[in-house]
Design a protein around this motif. Structure first.
Motif, PDB file in Angstrom:
ATOM      1  N   LEU A 207       0.830  -1.198   0.000  1.00 47.37           N
ATOM      2  CA  LEU A 207       0.000   0.000   0.000  1.00 47.37           C
ATOM      3  C   LEU A 207       0.867   1.252   0.000  1.00 47.37           C
ATOM      4  O   LEU A 207       1.798   1.376   0.806  1.00 47.37           O
ATOM      5  CB  LEU A 207      -0.898   0.034   1.236  1.00 47.37           C
ATOM      6  CG  LEU A 207      -2.247  -0.653   1.207  1.00 47.37           C
ATOM      7  CD1 LEU A 207      -2.979  -0.365   2.513  1.00 47.37           C
ATOM      8  CD2 LEU A 207      -3.084  -0.201   0.026  1.00 47.37           C
ATOM      9  N   LEU A 215      -8.259   4.351   2.113  1.00 43.96           N
ATOM     10  CA  LEU A 215      -8.865   3.250   2.868  1.00 43.96           C
ATOM     11  C   LEU A 215      -9.276   3.708   4.263  1.00 43.96           C
ATOM     12  O   LEU A 215     -10.363   3.379   4.737  1.00 43.96           O
ATOM     13  CB  LEU A 215      -7.879   2.084   2.968  1.00 43.96           C
ATOM     14  CG  LEU A 215      -7.730   1.202   1.730  1.00 43.96           C
ATOM     15  CD1 LEU A 215      -6.558   0.256   1.894  1.00 43.96           C
ATOM     16  CD2 LEU A 215      -9.008   0.413   1.480  1.00 43.96           C
ATOM     17  N   PHE A 223      -8.614  -0.408  -5.084  1.00 45.77           N
ATOM     18  CA  PHE A 223      -8.819  -1.836  -5.316  1.00 45.77           C
ATOM     19  C   PHE A 223     -10.310  -2.133  -5.474  1.00 45.77           C
ATOM     20  O   PHE A 223     -11.167  -1.379  -5.005  1.00 45.77           O
ATOM     21  CB  PHE A 223      -8.265  -2.655  -4.148  1.00 45.77           C
ATOM     22  CG  PHE A 223      -6.788  -2.492  -3.932  1.00 45.77           C
ATOM     23  CD1 PHE A 223      -5.883  -3.292  -4.598  1.00 45.77           C
ATOM     24  CD2 PHE A 223      -6.301  -1.520  -3.064  1.00 45.77           C
ATOM     25  CE1 PHE A 223      -4.519  -3.136  -4.402  1.00 45.77           C
ATOM     26  CE2 PHE A 223      -4.940  -1.360  -2.861  1.00 45.77           C
ATOM     27  CZ  PHE A 223      -4.042  -2.172  -3.539  1.00 45.77           C
ATOM     28  N   TRP A 225     -12.953  -4.799  -4.239  1.00 46.31           N
ATOM     29  CA  TRP A 225     -12.991  -5.739  -3.118  1.00 46.31           C
ATOM     30  C   TRP A 225     -14.075  -6.784  -3.295  1.00 46.31           C
ATOM     31  O   TRP A 225     -15.210  -6.465  -3.651  1.00 46.31           O
ATOM     32  CB  TRP A 225     -13.212  -4.988  -1.807  1.00 46.31           C
ATOM     33  CG  TRP A 225     -12.045  -4.128  -1.442  1.00 46.31           C
ATOM     34  CD1 TRP A 225     -11.812  -2.846  -1.863  1.00 46.31           C
ATOM     35  CD2 TRP A 225     -10.941  -4.493  -0.622  1.00 46.31           C
ATOM     36  NE1 TRP A 225     -10.625  -2.392  -1.344  1.00 46.31           N
ATOM     37  CE2 TRP A 225     -10.069  -3.382  -0.585  1.00 46.31           C
ATOM     38  CE3 TRP A 225     -10.603  -5.650   0.086  1.00 46.31           C
ATOM     39  CZ2 TRP A 225      -8.887  -3.401   0.141  1.00 46.31           C
ATOM     40  CZ3 TRP A 225      -9.430  -5.671   0.807  1.00 46.31           C
ATOM     41  CH2 TRP A 225      -8.573  -4.559   0.831  1.00 46.31           C
ATOM     42  N   PRO A 230     -13.387  -3.541   2.119  1.00 48.73           N
ATOM     43  CA  PRO A 230     -12.419  -4.271   2.946  1.00 48.73           C
ATOM     44  C   PRO A 230     -12.949  -4.523   4.350  1.00 48.73           C
ATOM     45  O   PRO A 230     -13.892  -3.867   4.802  1.00 48.73           O
ATOM     46  CB  PRO A 230     -11.209  -3.329   2.977  1.00 48.73           C
ATOM     47  CG  PRO A 230     -11.799  -1.978   2.812  1.00 48.73           C
ATOM     48  CD  PRO A 230     -12.970  -2.156   1.878  1.00 48.73           C
ATOM     49  N   THR A 234      -8.346  -4.045   7.982  1.00 52.25           N
ATOM     50  CA  THR A 234      -7.512  -3.468   6.924  1.00 52.25           C
ATOM     51  C   THR A 234      -7.556  -1.948   6.979  1.00 52.25           C
ATOM     52  O   THR A 234      -6.528  -1.280   6.799  1.00 52.25           O
ATOM     53  CB  THR A 234      -7.991  -3.970   5.551  1.00 52.25           C
ATOM     54  OG1 THR A 234      -7.838  -5.392   5.493  1.00 52.25           O
ATOM     55  CG2 THR A 234      -7.183  -3.347   4.426  1.00 52.25           C
ATOM     56  N   ARG A 235      -8.718  -1.386   7.227  1.00 54.21           N
ATOM     57  CA  ARG A 235      -8.824   0.077   7.347  1.00 54.21           C
ATOM     58  C   ARG A 235      -8.019   0.577   8.544  1.00 54.21           C
ATOM     59  O   ARG A 235      -7.353   1.622   8.465  1.00 54.21           O
ATOM     60  CB  ARG A 235     -10.286   0.484   7.487  1.00 54.21           C
ATOM     61  CG  ARG A 235     -11.147   0.191   6.271  1.00 54.21           C
ATOM     62  CD  ARG A 235     -12.436   0.995   6.318  1.00 54.21           C
ATOM     63  NE  ARG A 235     -13.379   0.596   5.292  1.00 54.21           N
ATOM     64  CZ  ARG A 235     -13.314   0.983   4.018  1.00 54.21           C
ATOM     65  NH1 ARG A 235     -12.331   1.752   3.614  1.00 54.21           N
ATOM     66  NH2 ARG A 235     -14.238   0.594   3.149  1.00 54.21           N
ATOM     67  N   ALA A 238      -4.383   0.514   7.681  1.00 51.74           N
ATOM     68  CA  ALA A 238      -4.079   1.617   6.773  1.00 51.74           C
ATOM     69  C   ALA A 238      -3.929   2.919   7.543  1.00 51.74           C
ATOM     70  O   ALA A 238      -3.062   3.754   7.225  1.00 51.74           O
ATOM     71  CB  ALA A 238      -5.175   1.746   5.721  1.00 51.74           C
ATOM     72  N   THR A 258      -2.147  -5.329   0.457  1.00 54.47           N
ATOM     73  CA  THR A 258      -3.476  -5.806   0.101  1.00 54.47           C
ATOM     74  C   THR A 258      -3.346  -7.162  -0.582  1.00 54.47           C
ATOM     75  O   THR A 258      -2.469  -7.362  -1.429  1.00 54.47           O
ATOM     76  CB  THR A 258      -4.167  -4.812  -0.849  1.00 54.47           C
ATOM     77  OG1 THR A 258      -4.292  -3.554  -0.195  1.00 54.47           O
ATOM     78  CG2 THR A 258      -5.557  -5.304  -1.221  1.00 54.47           C
ATOM     79  N   ALA A 267      -9.574  -7.864  -4.412  1.00 54.52           N
ATOM     80  CA  ALA A 267      -8.889  -7.806  -3.124  1.00 54.52           C
ATOM     81  C   ALA A 267      -9.705  -8.580  -2.096  1.00 54.52           C
ATOM     82  O   ALA A 267     -10.927  -8.388  -1.997  1.00 54.52           O
ATOM     83  CB  ALA A 267      -8.698  -6.363  -2.679  1.00 54.52           C
ATOM     84  N   GLY A 270      -6.028  -8.179   3.889  1.00 54.73           N
ATOM     85  CA  GLY A 270      -4.806  -7.412   4.100  1.00 54.73           C
ATOM     86  C   GLY A 270      -3.859  -8.141   5.031  1.00 54.73           C
ATOM     87  O   GLY A 270      -4.277  -8.980   5.848  1.00 54.73           O
TER      88      GLY A 270
END
Length: 367
Positions: A207, A215, A223, A225, A230, A234-235, A238, A258, A267, A270
């Motif tokens: 990323l 994100l 991406f 998803w 996501p 993952t957020r 990020a 990712t 995706a 993560g």
């Protein structure tokens, strides 16, 4: 933070040509381009050559070397002709970037031997902005690109550089072309494309700060998803990446990746590191999958891929992961990937010395 596309290449080239056209009647071969060793004619030709080479490598899916061709300016073309060539090369790169599939990559030597469309766009824009600055300086012309262009370059291929109050002065400083209050002079520099690690069914795609910020703010990060969005983990990861970038602590190879499914480009989750190796060479990994992708071995595959890459490095001596007691599925993933539950004494030491939360279980990679 603005993600890179061919539109930014076009914008950068337009600004370059507009600036240089004010001195089109001068002898560019007699004027040195700022602090570089080339004259302005050679510098402008170099920019065009880079744009064309980047377009060729991306469109031709070059694997291990540049596509074997070179550009030559016709005798007597003059500065007008040179600017036309530069515009044309920029248009070719913009087209190559805008028509590239999300997973397309081409050869570039530094640092991970490849770049995607965004990377080639960012490198092309960097060549244009920085060398237009050099040529304008030599020719006595005023030049300052849009802040959004400089910011996009920084967040795409300078993820290791802490942002400054303004993007353009920061980019000039980061490339040895200016001063920035409170920071030492830069003598040598390199840009950094994102790291991509392929596995059997996945591509672990590093990323960039711009994608991580998107994100964190609820976007898709560029991406598509599986399931539409996501997983929350993952957020959150990020967001940690963005904080590290803003603090000047981000090292892209120890960031967030990712998980992109090779079969369809979607995706599915993560994976990444909780930070850079500590003084003892210890790193911690974390991962998640969106619900629709679970139970298919993707997490195990991703963990194996990332730990194999990290284990091969000289600065990594121990890889660990933590799991909540109510998550036996994650424990099985780690066991299949070569991790073992740490003894109680080691867990207690980790809580005391590394701040591991009470109740978490510690797993250590043993291969």
């Amino acid at each position: 933070m603005r993600a890179m596309s061919g539109d930014q290449v076009t914008e950068a080239v337009r600004g370059c040509v507009t600036t240089l056209r004010a001195a089109v009647d001068r002898d560019w071969t007699a004027v040195r381009a700022g602090g570089v060793e080339w004259d302005c004619h050679v510098t402008a030709l170099h920019v065009a050559e880079c744009l064309l080479a980047y377009a060729g490598n991306l469109a031709g899916h070059a694997k291990d070397a540049y596509v074997p061709f070179e550009m030559r300016l016709e005798d007597g073309a003059g500065n007008d002709g040179l600017l036309h060539v530069l515009e044309t090369a920029g248009a070719l790169l913009a087209a190559a970037v805008n028509t590239a599939a999300p997973g397309d990559r081409g050869f570039h030597p530094y640092p991970f031997r490849s770049a995607d469309g965004e990377g080639f766009a960012a490198m092309g824009v960097a060549e244009v902005l920085l060398h237009t600055h050099d040529m304008a300086q030599g020719l006595g012309l005023e030049y300052a690109p849009a802040e959004s262009l400089a910011d996009a370059v920084l967040t795409s291929i300078f993820p290791h550089v802490q942002p400054g109050p303004e993007a353009w002065p920061t980019l000039l400083w980061a490339t040895g072309r200016g001063e920035l209050a409170g920071r030492p002079a830069v003598d040598g520099w390199r840009w950094t494309n994102n790291l991509v690690l392929p596995s059997e069914r996945l591509t672990l795609t590093g990323l960039r700060p711009a994608a991580a910020r998107d994100l964190r703010l609820g976007g898709a990060g560029g991406f598509t998803w599986l399931g539409g969005a996501p997983y929350e983990g993952t957020r959150e990861a990020a967001g940690f990446l963005v904080k590290a970038y803003e603090a000047g602590l981000h090292r892209p190879e120890f960031g967030v990746f990712t998980l992109v499914r090779t079969a369809d480009g979607l995706a599915v989750g993560g994976i990444g590191f909780h930070g850079t190796p500590d003084p003892e060479g210890r790193v911690e990994i974390g991962y998640d999958l969106i619900p629709e992708a679970r139970g298919q071995g993707y997490a195990t595959e991703a963990v194996r891929t990332l730990t194999a890459w990290a284990s091969a490095r000289d600065d990594v001596h121990q890889i660990v992961a933590t799991v909540e007691p109510e998550n036996p599925a994650s424990e099985r993933v780690l066991a299949r990937a070569g991790f073992h539950r740490a003894p109680a004494e080691q867990e207690e030491t980790t809580r005391r010395e590394h701040g591991m939360e009470s109740g978490l279980r510690l797993f250590v990679f043993r291969g």
